[in-house]
Motif scaffolding. Structure first.
Motif, PDB file in Angstrom:
ATOM      1  N   VAL A  51       0.843  -1.200   0.000  1.00 24.56           N
ATOM      2  CA  VAL A  51       0.000   0.000   0.000  1.00 24.56           C
ATOM      3  C   VAL A  51       0.876   1.247   0.000  1.00 24.56           C
ATOM      4  O   VAL A  51       1.849   1.332   0.747  1.00 24.56           O
ATOM      5  N   ALA A  52       0.487   2.241  -0.831  1.00 24.48           N
ATOM      6  CA  ALA A  52       1.312   3.434  -1.009  1.00 24.48           C
ATOM      7  C   ALA A  52       2.726   3.006  -1.367  1.00 24.48           C
ATOM      8  O   ALA A  52       3.706   3.401  -0.753  1.00 24.48           O
ATOM      9  N   ALA A  53       2.796   2.186  -2.416  1.00 24.46           N
ATOM     10  CA  ALA A  53       4.016   1.457  -2.751  1.00 24.46           C
ATOM     11  C   ALA A  53       5.118   2.325  -3.319  1.00 24.46           C
ATOM     12  O   ALA A  53       6.289   1.930  -3.294  1.00 24.46           O
ATOM     13  N   GLY A  54       4.768   3.485  -3.857  1.00 21.80           N
ATOM     14  CA  GLY A  54       5.802   4.319  -4.456  1.00 21.80           C
ATOM     15  C   GLY A  54       6.496   3.594  -5.596  1.00 21.80           C
ATOM     16  O   GLY A  54       5.867   3.126  -6.547  1.00 21.80           O
TER      17      GLY A  54
ATOM     18  N   THR B  63      -0.065   7.854  -6.644  1.00 21.21           N
ATOM     19  CA  THR B  63       0.725   8.569  -7.648  1.00 21.21           C
ATOM     20  C   THR B  63       1.339   7.561  -8.615  1.00 21.21           C
ATOM     21  O   THR B  63       2.466   7.101  -8.427  1.00 21.21           O
ATOM     22  N   PRO B  64       0.611   7.168  -9.659  1.00 19.54           N
ATOM     23  CA  PRO B  64       1.129   6.134 -10.557  1.00 19.54           C
ATOM     24  C   PRO B  64       2.355   6.557 -11.353  1.00 19.54           C
ATOM     25  O   PRO B  64       3.039   5.704 -11.926  1.00 19.54           O
ATOM     26  N   GLU B  65       2.651   7.851 -11.372  1.00 17.93           N
ATOM     27  CA  GLU B  65       3.871   8.298 -12.041  1.00 17.93           C
ATOM     28  C   GLU B  65       5.112   7.641 -11.447  1.00 17.93           C
ATOM     29  O   GLU B  65       6.135   7.475 -12.129  1.00 17.93           O
ATOM     30  N   LEU B  66       5.026   7.241 -10.173  1.00 16.29           N
ATOM     31  CA  LEU B  66       6.162   6.587  -9.522  1.00 16.29           C
ATOM     32  C   LEU B  66       6.377   5.163 -10.026  1.00 16.29           C
ATOM     33  O   LEU B  66       7.445   4.576  -9.806  1.00 16.29           O
TER      34      LEU B  66
END
Length: 278
Positions: A59-62, A83-86
């Motif tokens: 979760v909130a994997a970055g 933030t899928p850009e990550l």
């Protein structure tokens, strides 16, 4: 509460999440994850006892600091982040290590998964940044099957990163009502209260990660100003006020000096927590 009030609250929440998504896309968080805290992912995977074939959610994997080592342990891994850009850097890291991971956009406070989907749900300095702590904790429990495990690493309020956020607080707009400070996830009593009697076998330990990437306080300030989303936002907030910008510079350099001393070697404290869902 009227229908109008609910709509206004929902709109405010969507706007807040949009700002969070933008914030974490600023600068170069993949460099922070890879250069400063890469070791935390394997620590969490090991503490949670991830096994081959288990269904794991990060979760909130970055950029996948947890997802990649979990996949290397043989787990079936889903990485979720607001933030899928990550995910671009995450996919590159996964490919370099020969593992396959599902990368899916998702809000930690409203995860897009059915109840009891995962054997293990993990988050490394990620879910702590969701503004509504109870909602996020409820989601961690909801998507984890009975008997499954939850594992978390969170920066402590009294540690370096907790102090970093305290130092930046005077330079950013106040959070909206209901939003809670991220480092509270590093307070054992707070997290135990969030999870409540829905978990058992709770084990906690305070540990530190050693960071030696900055030779001087000025180098730390320069890096953080250009690379880390929350700090970039703080500098943008005071960009038109040279005096306030100088104060922020001094606050960050002073903090780095206190923790790095004459060597530049810092110890950043975090809380490691594991628990089993009832």
């Amino acid at each position: 509460m009227t229908e109008t009030d609910v709509t206004a609250d929902q709109a405010a929440d969507r706007a807040l999440k949009a700002r969070h998504r933008t914030m974490w896309g600023l600068g170069d968080y993949p460099d922070v994850a890879a250069r400063l805290i890469a070791e935390l992912g394997p620590v969490l995977v090991g503490a949670a006892g991830v096994r081959p074939g288990e269904r794991v959610l990060d979760v909130a994997a970055g950029t996948g600091n947890v997802a990649v080592p979990a996949a290397r342990a043989g787990a079936d891994v889903t990485a979720s982040d607001l933030t899928p850009e990550l995910f671009v850097a995450g996919r590159e890291a996964a490919a370099a290590r020969g593992v396959t991971i599902r990368w899916e956009e998702g809000d930690a406070e409203a995860l897009p998964y059915a109840d009891d989907t995962f054997d293990v749900t993990l988050s490394c300095v990620g879910v702590m940044f969701a503004p509504h702590h109870q909602q996020a904790a409820d989601e961690l429990v909801r998507v984890t099957r009975p008997g499954g495990r939850i594992g978390l690493i969170s920066w402590t309020p009294e540690g370096f990163v907790g102090e970093l956020f305290a130092a930046m607080k005077p330079f950013v707009p106040p959070p909206p009502p209901g939003a809670m400070p991220p480092p509270r996830w590093g307070d054992e009593a707070h997290v135990r209260a969030l999870l409540g009697d829905r978990v058992t076998d709770v084990v906690t330990e305070k540990r530190t990660v050693t960071v030696s990437a900055f030779d001087t306080p000025e180098a730390f300030r320069a890096y953080w100003r250009e690379t880390y989303g929350p700090t970039i936002v703080a500098y943008r907030t005071v960009a038109d006020d040279p005096a306030r910008t100088a104060e922020l510079d001094a606050a960050l350099e002073g903090l780095a000096a206190r923790y790095g001393g004459t060597t530049g070697v810092m110890s950043w404290e975090y809380l490691l927590l594991t628990a089993r869902v009832v």
